[in-house]
Design an enzyme around this catalytic site. Structure first.
Site, PDB file in Angstrom:
ATOM      1  N   CYS A  78      -9.408   3.183  -3.855  1.00 61.48           N
ATOM      2  CA  CYS A  78      -9.078   3.770  -2.536  1.00 61.48           C
ATOM      3  C   CYS A  78      -8.193   2.800  -1.751  1.00 61.48           C
ATOM      4  CB  CYS A  78     -10.371   4.081  -1.790  1.00 61.48           C
ATOM      5  SG  CYS A  78     -10.147   4.523  -0.066  1.00 61.48           S
ATOM      6  N   CYS A  81      -9.219   2.115   1.866  1.00 62.61           N
ATOM      7  CA  CYS A  81     -10.403   1.256   1.898  1.00 62.61           C
ATOM      8  C   CYS A  81     -10.004  -0.216   1.921  1.00 62.61           C
ATOM      9  CB  CYS A  81     -11.289   1.512   0.683  1.00 62.61           C
ATOM     10  SG  CYS A  81     -11.998   3.178   0.599  1.00 62.61           S
TER      11      CYS A  81
END
Length: 322
Positions: A78, A81
């Protein structure tokens, strides 16, 4: 009537106040020493740590009764993230123990991912007094994240009395500093306060404890003694039978329930006192709800934050507030 002669069994033995205070001071000093090495204010873990399904009960749920726990759901693949994670870690250090950050790898912890109903990552939740609170999803701007964290810290303190502990996270790697020595003759002042409490001079005891706290606001023995003295003063002169009759006949009367809870605690019926106040919070709103919640927090002070009955009651309070 001498209120000092009332039964305090099951609450706190006033003769053991000093020993309890000293033990708590040692525990707080140990947490402070650990914090200088990058540790969190509670539980001996770091301000930022990884959590999995096996450790969730202890690392998150139990710790959330002492400090707000922020959960960062993330994954290696991700990209957002990778932007949000370092920002949250930096803020955890900056907030210095007002919250701790638990990082959850969703690929390795699918059960937690599903239990929290995460729709996409990054996703950030909090757990306070055992209760999950959704905060935001996606890589939000730093200003917005700060606002959310400020609200979380404020709600944890005002609604549950959960304040974590202020630590100096920047001191990691430095030589531990000597613990500050409070100025003033606290031993003599506390001895005088305890003597006043034992003799039934509640007004004198209250003022003596307040004098200590004015110079040393975190003094655990003075906080505990003040909470006990104020409780005893509140029940002084009450007709226990009349109070309990009024509370039974008027469940909607918040002040009647508060008086009954005070008597419950003085009589050693700790769970009854906490349960009565939680139920009162549940069925009220506005100023009445706030009055019941504040009194419950005051009763927590009489028992002490480490008592499992307080931990359970904090969780119950969270359930009715959220």
């Amino acid at each position: 009537m001498q209120p000092r002669n009332m039964s305090m069994s099951g609450v706190v033995d006033l003769a053991a106040v000093k020993a309890a205070g000293e033990a708590k001071q040692k525990a707080e000093q140990a947490r402070a020493d650990a914090a200088r090495n990058g540790a969190a204010p509670a539980g001996g873990a770091r301000l930022v740590f990884d959590v999995d399904e096996a450790g969730f009960q202890q690392d998150v749920l139990q710790r959330s009764t002492e400090v707000p726990v922020v959960l960062d759901f993330w994954a290696e693949w991700c990209e957002p993230c990778k932007q949000l994670g370092p920002l949250l870690e930096r803020l955890a250090a900056e907030y210095a123990g007002k919250f701790v950050l638990a990082k959850v790898d969703v690929d390795a912890n699918q059960t937690l991912f599903q239990q929290f109903g995460v729709q996409g990552i990054p996703a950030v939740f909090a757990v306070v007094a055992g209760q999950p609170i959704p905060l935001f999803q996606g890589a939000a701007p730093e200003a917005q994240i700060r606002q959310v964290l400020d609200q979380l810290v404020q709600a944890a303190e005002q609604q549950f009395g959960i304040v974590g502990a202020t630590v100096d996270a920047s001191a990691e790697g430095e030589q531990p500093a000597e613990a500050p020595v409070p100025a003033g003759p606290y031993d003599a002042a506390l001895e005088a306060a305890n003597s006043a409490l034992d003799s039934g001079d509640l007004g004198g005891a209250i003022q003596a404890y307040k004098n200590v706290l004015s110079d040393d606001p975190a003094n655990p023995e003075a906080k505990l003694g003040l909470a006990q003295a104020e409780l005893l003063k509140r029940v002084q002169g009450l007709d226990a039978q009349a109070v309990r009759k009024e509370a039974a006949e008027s469940p909607a009367d918040v002040q009647a329930q508060i008086r009954a809870a005070d008597l419950d605690l003085v009589g050693g019926h700790v769970e009854d006192a906490f349960g009565r106040m939680v139920d009162t919070v549940k069925r009220t709103s506005g100023d009445d709800r706030d009055a019941a919640r504040v009194r419950l927090l005051e009763l927590f002070e009489v028992i002490g934050a480490e008592d499992p009955r307080v931990t359970a009651a904090r969780t119950a309070l969270a359930r009715v507030l959220f």
